[in-house]
Design a protein around this motif. Structure first.
Motif, PDB file in Angstrom:
ATOM      1  N   PHE A   1       0.838  -1.203   0.000  1.00  0.00           N
ATOM      2  CA  PHE A   1       0.000   0.000   0.000  1.00  0.00           C
ATOM      3  C   PHE A   1       0.870   1.249   0.000  1.00  0.00           C
ATOM      4  CE2 PHE A   1      -2.600   3.122   2.507  1.00  0.00           C
ATOM      5  CZ  PHE A   1      -3.593   3.320   1.547  1.00  0.00           C
ATOM      6  N   ARG A   2       1.954   1.233   0.761  1.00  0.00           N
ATOM      7  CA  ARG A   2       2.867   2.369   0.821  1.00  0.00           C
ATOM      8  C   ARG A   2       3.414   2.693  -0.573  1.00  0.00           C
ATOM      9  NH1 ARG A   2       5.537   4.642   4.991  1.00  0.00           N
ATOM     10  NH2 ARG A   2       5.218   2.849   6.368  1.00  0.00           N
ATOM     11  N   GLU A   3       3.766   1.664  -1.322  1.00  0.00           N
ATOM     12  CA  GLU A   3       4.292   1.881  -2.661  1.00  0.00           C
ATOM     13  C   GLU A   3       3.263   2.553  -3.559  1.00  0.00           C
ATOM     14  OE1 GLU A   3       7.064   2.063  -5.598  1.00  0.00           O
ATOM     15  OE2 GLU A   3       7.357   1.489  -3.493  1.00  0.00           O
ATOM     16  N   SER A   4       2.001   2.130  -3.453  1.00  0.00           N
ATOM     17  CA  SER A   4       0.949   2.748  -4.277  1.00  0.00           C
ATOM     18  C   SER A   4       0.697   4.189  -3.843  1.00  0.00           C
ATOM     19  CB  SER A   4      -0.340   1.926  -4.212  1.00  0.00           C
ATOM     20  OG  SER A   4      -0.956   2.022  -2.938  1.00  0.00           O
ATOM     21  N   VAL A   5       0.730   4.443  -2.528  1.00  0.00           N
ATOM     22  CA  VAL A   5       0.545   5.807  -2.028  1.00  0.00           C
ATOM     23  C   VAL A   5       1.698   6.693  -2.485  1.00  0.00           C
ATOM     24  CG1 VAL A   5       0.448   7.252   0.040  1.00  0.00           C
ATOM     25  CG2 VAL A   5      -0.837   5.110  -0.040  1.00  0.00           C
ATOM     26  N   ARG A   6       2.912   6.172  -2.402  1.00  0.00           N
ATOM     27  CA  ARG A   6       4.081   6.957  -2.806  1.00  0.00           C
ATOM     28  C   ARG A   6       3.992   7.345  -4.283  1.00  0.00           C
ATOM     29  NH1 ARG A   6       9.587   4.675  -0.624  1.00  0.00           N
ATOM     30  NH2 ARG A   6       8.478   5.256   1.275  1.00  0.00           N
ATOM     31  N   LYS A   7       3.574   6.415  -5.114  1.00  0.00           N
ATOM     32  CA  LYS A   7       3.420   6.710  -6.542  1.00  0.00           C
ATOM     33  C   LYS A   7       2.341   7.774  -6.768  1.00  0.00           C
ATOM     34  CE  LYS A   7       5.004   2.216  -8.264  1.00  0.00           C
ATOM     35  NZ  LYS A   7       4.615   0.941  -8.926  1.00  0.00           N
ATOM     36  N   PHE A   8       1.245   7.661  -6.025  1.00  0.00           N
ATOM     37  CA  PHE A   8       0.171   8.650  -6.130  1.00  0.00           C
ATOM     38  C   PHE A   8       0.687  10.037  -5.746  1.00  0.00           C
ATOM     39  CE2 PHE A   8      -3.254  11.197  -4.389  1.00  0.00           C
ATOM     40  CZ  PHE A   8      -4.281  11.029  -5.303  1.00  0.00           C
ATOM     41  N   VAL A   9       1.413  10.109  -4.640  1.00  0.00           N
ATOM     42  CA  VAL A   9       1.937  11.389  -4.168  1.00  0.00           C
ATOM     43  C   VAL A   9       2.889  11.989  -5.199  1.00  0.00           C
ATOM     44  CG1 VAL A   9       3.366  12.498  -2.392  1.00  0.00           C
ATOM     45  CG2 VAL A   9       1.611  10.837  -1.729  1.00  0.00           C
ATOM     46  N   GLU A  10       3.756  11.159  -5.758  1.00  0.00           N
ATOM     47  CA  GLU A  10       4.736  11.640  -6.739  1.00  0.00           C
ATOM     48  C   GLU A  10       4.068  12.109  -8.025  1.00  0.00           C
ATOM     49  OE1 GLU A  10       7.336   8.316  -7.161  1.00  0.00           O
ATOM     50  OE2 GLU A  10       8.442   8.732  -5.294  1.00  0.00           O
ATOM     51  N   HIS A  69       2.286  20.974  -6.119  1.00  0.00           N
ATOM     52  CA  HIS A  69       2.193  21.513  -4.769  1.00  0.00           C
ATOM     53  C   HIS A  69       2.643  22.968  -4.689  1.00  0.00           C
ATOM     54  CE1 HIS A  69       2.632  21.647  -0.324  1.00  0.00           C
ATOM     55  NE2 HIS A  69       1.683  20.728  -0.354  1.00  0.00           N
ATOM     56  N   ALA A  70       3.659  23.334  -5.458  1.00  0.00           N
ATOM     57  CA  ALA A  70       4.129  24.721  -5.430  1.00  0.00           C
ATOM     58  C   ALA A  70       3.038  25.681  -5.901  1.00  0.00           C
ATOM     59  CB  ALA A  70       5.376  24.875  -6.304  1.00  0.00           C
ATOM     60  N   GLN A  71       2.265  25.274  -6.912  1.00  0.00           N
ATOM     61  CA  GLN A  71       1.158  26.121  -7.368  1.00  0.00           C
ATOM     62  C   GLN A  71       0.064  26.190  -6.311  1.00  0.00           C
ATOM     63  OE1 GLN A  71       0.900  28.056 -10.222  1.00  0.00           O
ATOM     64  NE2 GLN A  71      -0.855  28.820  -9.051  1.00  0.00           N
ATOM     65  N   TRP A  72      -0.204  25.091  -5.650  1.00  0.00           N
ATOM     66  CA  TRP A  72      -1.224  25.098  -4.595  1.00  0.00           C
ATOM     67  C   TRP A  72      -0.795  26.004  -3.446  1.00  0.00           C
ATOM     68  CZ3 TRP A  72      -1.648  19.040  -4.481  1.00  0.00           C
ATOM     69  CH2 TRP A  72      -2.258  18.608  -5.673  1.00  0.00           C
ATOM     70  N   GLU A 118       2.492   9.357   6.590  1.00  0.00           N
ATOM     71  CA  GLU A 118       3.947   9.363   6.471  1.00  0.00           C
ATOM     72  C   GLU A 118       4.400   9.722   5.061  1.00  0.00           C
ATOM     73  OE1 GLU A 118       5.338   6.224   9.964  1.00  0.00           O
ATOM     74  OE2 GLU A 118       5.341   5.562   7.874  1.00  0.00           O
ATOM     75  N   GLU A 119       3.741   9.186   4.057  1.00  0.00           N
ATOM     76  CA  GLU A 119       4.171   9.447   2.680  1.00  0.00           C
ATOM     77  C   GLU A 119       3.903  10.883   2.266  1.00  0.00           C
ATOM     78  OE1 GLU A 119       6.140   7.437   0.916  1.00  0.00           O
ATOM     79  OE2 GLU A 119       6.090   6.339   2.811  1.00  0.00           O
ATOM     80  N   LEU A 120       2.843  11.483   2.756  1.00  0.00           N
ATOM     81  CA  LEU A 120       2.602  12.900   2.488  1.00  0.00           C
ATOM     82  C   LEU A 120       3.701  13.749   3.106  1.00  0.00           C
ATOM     83  CD1 LEU A 120      -1.255  13.172   3.062  1.00  0.00           C
ATOM     84  CD2 LEU A 120      -0.069  13.535   0.892  1.00  0.00           C
ATOM     85  N   TRP A 121       4.010  13.505   4.367  1.00  0.00           N
ATOM     86  CA  TRP A 121       5.003  14.327   5.047  1.00  0.00           C
ATOM     87  C   TRP A 121       6.395  14.057   4.526  1.00  0.00           C
ATOM     88  CZ3 TRP A 121       3.268  18.435   6.918  1.00  0.00           C
ATOM     89  CH2 TRP A 121       2.005  18.492   7.522  1.00  0.00           C
ATOM     90  N   ARG A 122       6.678  12.825   4.132  1.00  0.00           N
ATOM     91  CA  ARG A 122       7.998  12.520   3.573  1.00  0.00           C
ATOM     92  C   ARG A 122       8.239  13.298   2.279  1.00  0.00           C
ATOM     93  NH1 ARG A 122       7.801   7.458   4.418  1.00  0.00           N
ATOM     94  NH2 ARG A 122       9.073   7.498   6.295  1.00  0.00           N
ATOM     95  N   ALA A 123       7.178  13.547   1.527  1.00  0.00           N
ATOM     96  CA  ALA A 123       7.283  14.295   0.277  1.00  0.00           C
ATOM     97  C   ALA A 123       7.196  15.808   0.496  1.00  0.00           C
ATOM     98  CB  ALA A 123       6.177  13.855  -0.680  1.00  0.00           C
TER      99      ALA A 123
END
Length: 386
Positions: free
Chosen positions: A14-23, A30-33, A76-81
């Motif tokens: 699941f972490r791998e899928s979340v990480r791909k989604f975040v990336e 995110h900079a535009q947001w 965790e994946e949101l904050w890591r990014a």
């Protein structure tokens, strides 16, 4: 490094899928947001389709019925990014949890499926201009009016406030009863009398909308009450450990991340004929932070284990929140220093992490309140020994 033993294979998949989604769906935009001061609704719907929202909500309310570690992975994946914009934590860990824990069957069926899908966004309305950590002092009034309630008041610093479709609102139904006069309500975002003020301009977390909210003769039917009348403060107290644990998870993750960024940067940046990392001061600073970050990770993971078995003590949660957030702020400050002038440039992730960090010692109860909680327990223990 001490290995993390909490997560099983399914969590890491699941972490791998979340990480791909975040990336793919978050990092490039995110900079535009941050410039916009808000995250688009479409992201919430995409996250819902990915199964990233309210992972623990049971299947009968539209969720997947997974364990808490799946929510932890998302956070965790949101904050890591460095993705501080999406207010998924408030939506998932607080609002959905309140409804699932204290809501009626009708409330759960009405609100939770739309929160799981990302169609509705959740927010928590507690803080007021003159009532932050002292929630007993709120002034938003809910007065009985016929068969329902008439609500007037104001909230401030409300994350997801501009976007929210469902708000857990803390009110006073009895102004003279102190904590026993607090009552919670569920407020739909389109209800008459509910007015959103400006999107507040903050030191950090620029992409996360944070609002003033106003309630002008807003009428609510009795079925919008969450829990029993006068029980709101007691209900909020039962969820503070979970909120503080979430803050600890965030701070432990960001601390590890900024150390990694700094090691990578200093190993490739030259000064006086060698890398900055080869300077003894750099090595000593980073070694100290790494040791402290490891200790905080072990403590935080232990608190997660205790929480999942219903054994997380409020004092332990307070200690975790206090220690991890203080280390978080220390780490971003000392790591930014090692980036030199580049660390002060907003384009650098370390600069944004520095600005985002400061709220951690305030949100979920200030570190000073955490110290009071710990000290009171120490005094109680001393009296019991005597």
């Amino acid at each position: 490094m001490i290995p993390r033993t909490l997560f099983r294979d399914e969590h890491e998949m699941f972490r791998e899928s979340v990480r791909k989604f975040v990336e793919k769906e978050i990092v490039p935009f995110h900079a535009q947001w941050e410039r916009d001061g808000i995250v688009p609704r479409e992201l919430w719907r995409k996250a819902g389709e990915q199964g990233m929202l309210c992972c623990t909500v049971p299947e009968e309310y539209g969720g997947l019925g997974l364990d808490y570690l799946f929510d932890v992975v998302v956070f965790e994946e949101l904050w890591r990014a460095g993705a501080s914009g999406p207010g998924f934590l408030i939506h998932t860990d607080l609002v959905a949890t309140y409804i699932l824990s204290f809501g009626t069957e009708a409330q759960k069926k009405k609100f939770l499926p739309k929160m799981v899908s990302g169609e509705w966004i959740g927010s928590l309305g507690m803080t007021e201009p003159h009532a932050g950590s002292d929630l007993k002092a709120i002034k938003t009034r809910a007065i009985r009016d016929g068969n329902g309630f008439l609500i007037n008041g104001q909230k401030v610093f409300i994350s997801n406030g501009q976007l929210c479709d469902v708000l857990v609102l803390a009110t006073k139904t009895d102004a003279e009863a102190g904590a026993k006069g607090v009552t919670l309500f569920l407020v739909e975002g389109d209800r008459a009398g509910f007015r959103r003020g400006k999107n507040l301009d903050k030191l950090g977390m620029h992409a996360q909308d944070t609002s003033e909210l106003f309630f002008d003769d807003m009428r609510l039917p009795p079925e919008n009450m969450l829990g029993a009348e006068g029980q709101g403060f007691a209900l909020m107290m039962t969820k503070l450990s979970q909120e503080r644990l979430a803050q600890a998870i965030r701070s432990a993750t960001v601390t590890e991340t900024v150390i990694q960024w700094t090691v990578d940067y200093t190993m490739n940046r030259q000064a006086f004929g060698r890398s900055i990392f080869e300077q003894q001061n750099t090595q000593f600073k980073l070694a100290e932070l790494q040791a402290q970050a490891t200790a905080m990770r072990v403590f935080t993971d232990r608190c997660i284990e205790l929480f999942m078995t219903g054994r997380l003590d409020p004092v332990d949660a307070a200690m975790a929140k206090m220690l991890t957030t203080e280390l978080h702020c220390k780490a971003v400050d000392e790591c930014l220093q090692l980036f030199g002038g580049w660390g002060y440039m907003w384009e650098m992730p370390i600069a944004r992490a520095y600005a985002d960090a400061r709220i951690t010692k305030i949100a979920g109860g200030s570190v000073e309140i955490m110290k009071l909680i710990i000290a009171r327990q120490m005094a109680d223990d001393a009296r019991n020994r005597g």
